[in-house]
Write a protein that holds these residues in place. Structure first.
Motif, PDB file in Angstrom:
ATOM      1  N   VAL A 170       0.862  -1.183   0.000  1.00 28.40           N
ATOM      2  CA  VAL A 170       0.000   0.000   0.000  1.00 28.40           C
ATOM      3  C   VAL A 170       0.896   1.230   0.000  1.00 28.40           C
ATOM      4  CG1 VAL A 170      -1.826   1.263   1.210  1.00 28.40           C
ATOM      5  CG2 VAL A 170      -1.801  -1.242   1.259  1.00 28.40           C
ATOM      6  N   MET A 171       0.696   2.097  -0.999  1.00 25.48           N
ATOM      7  CA  MET A 171       1.545   3.266  -1.160  1.00 25.48           C
ATOM      8  C   MET A 171       0.795   4.538  -0.763  1.00 25.48           C
ATOM      9  SD  MET A 171       4.156   1.640  -2.328  1.00 25.48           S
ATOM     10  CE  MET A 171       5.262   2.958  -2.882  1.00 25.48           C
ATOM     11  N   THR A 172       1.562   5.613  -0.566  1.00 25.67           N
ATOM     12  CA  THR A 172       0.958   6.928  -0.336  1.00 25.67           C
ATOM     13  C   THR A 172       0.237   7.372  -1.605  1.00 25.67           C
ATOM     14  OG1 THR A 172       3.040   7.963  -0.994  1.00 25.67           O
ATOM     15  CG2 THR A 172       2.676   7.617   1.373  1.00 25.67           C
ATOM     16  N   PRO A 173      -0.686   8.347  -1.513  1.00 28.51           N
ATOM     17  CA  PRO A 173      -1.434   8.772  -2.709  1.00 28.51           C
ATOM     18  C   PRO A 173      -0.550   9.190  -3.884  1.00 28.51           C
ATOM     19  CG  PRO A 173      -2.481   9.643  -0.746  1.00 28.51           C
ATOM     20  CD  PRO A 173      -1.213   8.987  -0.292  1.00 28.51           C
ATOM     21  N   ASP A 174       0.642   9.764  -3.606  1.00 26.77           N
ATOM     22  CA  ASP A 174       1.526  10.162  -4.708  1.00 26.77           C
ATOM     23  C   ASP A 174       2.511   9.063  -5.098  1.00 26.77           C
ATOM     24  OD1 ASP A 174       3.167  10.129  -2.522  1.00 26.77           O
ATOM     25  OD2 ASP A 174       3.787  12.227  -2.660  1.00 26.77           O
ATOM     26  N   SER A 177       6.131   6.714  -1.383  1.00 23.94           N
ATOM     27  CA  SER A 177       6.657   5.862  -0.318  1.00 23.94           C
ATOM     28  C   SER A 177       5.634   4.806   0.075  1.00 23.94           C
ATOM     29  CB  SER A 177       7.039   6.698   0.914  1.00 23.94           C
ATOM     30  OG  SER A 177       5.909   7.396   1.409  1.00 23.94           O
ATOM     31  N   ARG A 178       6.128   3.741   0.700  1.00 21.15           N
ATOM     32  CA  ARG A 178       5.265   2.630   1.100  1.00 21.15           C
ATOM     33  C   ARG A 178       4.699   2.862   2.500  1.00 21.15           C
ATOM     34  NH1 ARG A 178       7.965  -3.144   2.090  1.00 21.15           N
ATOM     35  NH2 ARG A 178       8.303  -2.199   4.134  1.00 21.15           N
ATOM     36  N   LEU A 179       3.416   2.590   2.639  1.00 21.47           N
ATOM     37  CA  LEU A 179       2.761   2.705   3.943  1.00 21.47           C
ATOM     38  C   LEU A 179       2.794   1.382   4.697  1.00 21.47           C
ATOM     39  CD1 LEU A 179      -0.334   4.878   2.952  1.00 21.47           C
ATOM     40  CD2 LEU A 179       1.615   5.598   4.336  1.00 21.47           C
ATOM     41  N   SER A 204      -7.204   4.215   5.346  1.00 21.79           N
ATOM     42  CA  SER A 204      -8.031   4.635   4.204  1.00 21.79           C
ATOM     43  C   SER A 204      -7.368   4.267   2.883  1.00 21.79           C
ATOM     44  CB  SER A 204      -8.278   6.152   4.266  1.00 21.79           C
ATOM     45  OG  SER A 204      -9.067   6.486   5.391  1.00 21.79           O
ATOM     46  N   SER A 205      -6.046   4.365   2.821  1.00 26.01           N
ATOM     47  CA  SER A 205      -5.339   4.007   1.577  1.00 26.01           C
ATOM     48  C   SER A 205      -5.518   2.532   1.247  1.00 26.01           C
ATOM     49  CB  SER A 205      -3.851   4.343   1.707  1.00 26.01           C
ATOM     50  OG  SER A 205      -3.660   5.730   1.860  1.00 26.01           O
TER      51      SER A 205
END
Length: 451
Positions: A170-174, A177-179, A204-205
């Motif tokens: 799961v990545m950040t909206p842009d 970076s990895r969440l 949420s992502s």
């Protein structure tokens, strides 16, 4: 905003839905502050049942333009209010029986008066009819239930798994970076799953990634669904209702229902025909939430993704939603800061912690970790010359250094004298003698340093 309000050291603090956009960590800190650190009286409007039960000692219900006050926390007050409602319904039933009896009697006497040309009977009929009308106008009022309804009927899918996620990042909206990384996650039909974690960890992502995989499937698929999966998505900002469609046009766009079904579901939700054409972007948060759940009722999804579903729903509507979600059989993926809501519904807990997703038996470990991470307020140290107090720090007031100028010292004296005067103008029980003495001592020291 709460910190800004507290800097004024108010006698009364008013809070309107303070937890609506807080994560669970901030909610935990707010609860601890209201329980232990807040010296002001406060009034709070909130749909968070757990918060109300833990910080409030009095509860006021506003219904039918009337106040019902109880010297109790929310849960106990609600029980008493329900008892009052049952008594009111019993009184209403008795009054309606009496009204019906009086009207029947008046009608019979009026007919007898006409047939027999009896003025006395006609006069008696009018008198009884007036009594019935007066009783009808002043009969006991009973509160109607909330218009929030979610009808999902028999949606349990007979299959071994509803959703499978393997080796997914799961990545950040842009995408910079990895969440978190999900090695394997299996969701079975009927599971009611909560994602736990503080703001920014990727709850949420993760839900949005699942939604995208459903809407835009790709190969090789790391997020896979059962072929008969029908997904419904509720986003916390309700962006789907930020357009200029009317209520009925929006439902036409979001569902495949017939005109008769659209009109029927709107009327059953308590929406008058004249309101069908009202623009959805002009609706309140609660009305928008109702529209989302009406769409779910028409589409009948068997997998629901709910991102903060209780943000715009009142307590009565939240209880109805809880009961309907528990009985519908749909698979649920939920994020919410409302602990009481989650504890009633959820059967599985997934904690996002330090970039990993792990399953826990309950939410206790997560909330205990939040409490352990919350710093305990410390008593301020003894005052020394020019030492900042908590209000100065919060306001960002520059402190005078060791080699301070006379102008800076006079500015500091002016600030302290104003705070001292403001505190002395408060009611005696609200004054802070300890701080007054501290400020007075510092003022004297400052004057001595420039004389």
């Amino acid at each position: 905003l709460i910190a800004r309000a507290l800097l004024l050291e108010p006698d009364l603090l008013l809070m309107d839905e303070p937890g609506n956009h807080m994560d669970v960590l901030a909610m935990s800190q707010l609860q601890q502050f209201l329980q232990r650190g807040c010296s002001s009286a406060f009034m709070i409007i909130s749909h968070d049942q757990y918060l109300l039960n833990n910080v409030c000692t009095k509860t006021v219900f506003l219904r039918n333009q009337q106040c019902s006050k109880f010297e109790l926390a929310y849960n106990q007050a609600r029980i008493q209010l329900q008892q009052q409602d049952l008594q009111a319904k019993a009184r209403l039933l008795s009054e309606e029986k009496e009204i019906s009896r009086l009207k029947t009697t008046a009608k019979r006497l009026a007919i007898m008066g006409r047939e027999n040309d009896n003025v006395k009977l006609a006069r008696k009929a009018k008198s009884i009819q007036k009594r019935a009308d007066k009783l009808d106008a002043n009969k006991t009022a009973c509160v109607e239930a909330s218009g929030l309804k979610l009808n999902l009927n028999n949606l349990a899918l007979r299959a071994r798994q509803m959703l499978l996620i393997e080796n997914y990042q799961v990545m950040t909206p842009d995408s910079s970076s990895r969440l978190l990384c999900i090695e394997q996650l299996i969701i079975k039909p009927g599971d009611r799953v909560a994602f736990l974690g503080i703001n920014g960890v990727g709850k949420s992502s993760t839900l949005e990634s699942i939604l995208r995989a459903y809407q835009q499937p790709s190969e090789p698929a790391k997020i896979r669904f059962h072929p008969r999966t029908q997904l419904g998505y509720y986003d916390q900002e309700l962006h789907l209702l930020d357009n200029n469609c009317s209520r009925i046009d929006w439902l036409r766009k979001m569902t495949k229902a017939t005109e008769e079904q659209l009109k029927s579901v709107l009327i059953k939700a308590g929406i008058h025909y004249q309101e069908f054409d009202r623009c959805v972007s002009q609706l309140s948060g609660g009305e928008k939430a109702r529209m989302m759940f009406l769409a779910f009722s028409l589409n009948q999804p068997n997998l629901l993704i709910l991102d903060e579903p209780t943000n715009h729903i009142d307590l009565q509507g939240k209880q109805q939603l809880t009961e309907q979600l528990m009985s519908c059989g749909a698979t649920l993926l939920i994020t919410s800061h409302d602990r009481f809501f989650l504890q009633q519904i959820v059967t599985r807990w997934l904690w996002i912690d330090n970039g990993t997703l792990r399953e826990v038996n309950s939410d206790d470990a997560f909330y205990q970790a939040l409490l352990d991470a919350t710093p305990v307020p410390k008593q301020p140290p003894e005052s020394t010359l020019m030492q900042p107090d908590a209000v100065d720090i919060a306001l960002g007031i520059r402190q005078v250094p060791a080699e301070h100028s006379e102008e800076e010292i006079l500015g500091r004296i002016d600030i302290l004298e104003k705070k001292l005067q403001m505190d002395k103008r408060q009611k005696h029980k609200r004054q802070k003698p300890g701080l007054q003495q501290q400020w007075q001592t510092e003022i004297e020291q400052l004057w001595q340093s420039i004389t």
